[in-house]
Design a protein around this motif. Structure first.
Motif, PDB file in Angstrom:
ATOM      1  N   ARG A  89      11.285 -24.369  27.237  1.00 49.09           N
ATOM      2  CA  ARG A  89      11.683 -23.073  27.782  1.00 49.09           C
ATOM      3  C   ARG A  89      10.452 -22.184  27.889  1.00 49.09           C
ATOM      4  N   MET A  90      10.464 -21.355  28.875  1.00 49.32           N
ATOM      5  CA  MET A  90       9.389 -20.385  29.081  1.00 49.32           C
ATOM      6  C   MET A  90       9.964 -19.029  28.716  1.00 49.32           C
ATOM      7  N   SER A  91       9.379 -18.399  27.711  1.00 50.00           N
ATOM      8  CA  SER A  91      10.048 -17.240  27.153  1.00 50.00           C
ATOM      9  C   SER A  91       9.188 -15.979  27.100  1.00 50.00           C
ATOM     10  N   ALA A  92       8.150 -15.897  27.896  1.00 44.92           N
ATOM     11  CA  ALA A  92       7.269 -14.721  27.842  1.00 44.92           C
ATOM     12  C   ALA A  92       8.041 -13.433  28.136  1.00 44.92           C
ATOM     13  N   ILE A  93       8.852 -13.431  29.166  1.00 43.21           N
ATOM     14  CA  ILE A  93       9.641 -12.242  29.501  1.00 43.21           C
ATOM     15  C   ILE A  93      10.854 -12.149  28.586  1.00 43.21           C
ATOM     16  N   PHE A  94      11.520 -13.274  28.374  1.00 39.45           N
ATOM     17  CA  PHE A  94      12.736 -13.329  27.552  1.00 39.45           C
ATOM     18  C   PHE A  94      12.499 -12.751  26.160  1.00 39.45           C
ATOM     19  N   ASP A  95      11.391 -13.119  25.528  1.00 38.81           N
ATOM     20  CA  ASP A  95      11.100 -12.661  24.159  1.00 38.81           C
ATOM     21  C   ASP A  95      10.913 -11.150  24.060  1.00 38.81           C
ATOM     22  N   ASN A  96      10.553 -10.507  25.148  1.00 37.31           N
ATOM     23  CA  ASN A  96      10.302  -9.067  25.127  1.00 37.31           C
ATOM     24  C   ASN A  96      11.523  -8.232  25.488  1.00 37.31           C
ATOM     25  N   LEU A  97      12.636  -8.878  25.798  1.00 37.53           N
ATOM     26  CA  LEU A  97      13.871  -8.156  26.117  1.00 37.53           C
ATOM     27  C   LEU A  97      14.575  -7.734  24.826  1.00 37.53           C
TER      28      LEU A  97
END
Length: 193
Positions: A89-97
């Motif tokens: 999973r790519m979570s760069a944006i997801f982790d900052n939500l």
């Protein structure tokens, strides 16, 4: 808590009612398919090596059997990986939500993935039916070729169910879950916590 108790506790579903029962059944099917597949593959490979080097004669169907087992392990494994939150999973944006947005995003991801996995199941089942209609058999084992590929739609179907259950888990929970067993977070994924 000893290792077997920890494994048993981890394998139990955290979903309520019928969803929990379905989740538990899928977990048992995955476990049996993976364990039997890996053990048979190892046994077959070892027996073939012993036969080749000790008795100077290979097992004539060994390669075909291992091919069948590789398909089984691969497609049971995708459902197992989904259950344990181990897909890439790519979570760069997801982790900052914020948590509510992450949970909503996870619901969307889980249900969209479930739909795609079910679509792949449908196409794989159509392909298996086409193979069955052709009547081809494996040369050494003399079993229908479609038996080898019957695991593909089953694996996609179980993966589809696993993602759907993950979507439901995120709908009913206040936390964010990568799967029905794995809460979102890096400590749980790396084992450092």
């Amino acid at each position: 808590m000893n290792d077997s108790a920890a494994i048993g506790a981890q394998a139990e579903s955290s979903l309520p009612g019928l969803l929990g029962i379905a989740d538990g059944i899928i977990a048992r099917i995955e476990s049996v398919m993976l364990a039997v597949g890996v053990l048979l593959m190892a046994g077959n490979t070892i027996a073939n090596v012993v036969g080749r080097f000790v008795f100077m004669k290979s097992i004539y169907f060994s390669e075909e059997l291992n091919s069948i087992l590789i398909v089984l392990i691969t497609f049971a494994g995708i459902s197992y990986a989904a259950r344990h939150g181990r897909h890439i999973r790519m979570s760069a944006i997801f982790d900052n939500l914020p948590v509510p947005a992450r949970r909503a995003t996870m619901v969307l991801i889980a249900f969209v993935t479930a739909i795609f996995m079910f679509g792949l199941c449908w196409y794989a089942a159509s392909y298996v039916m086409t193979l069955a209609g052709r009547g081809r058999v494996l040369p050494a084992l003399q079993i229908p070729v479609w038996w080898m590929y019957a695991w593909v739609p089953m694996g996609f179907f179980m993966t589809s169910l696993q993602y759907a259950l993950t979507g439901f888990k995120n709908l009913i929970s206040r936390d964010v879950w990568l799967s029905t067993l794995v809460p979102e977070g890096y400590e749980e994924e790396t084992g450092h916590g």
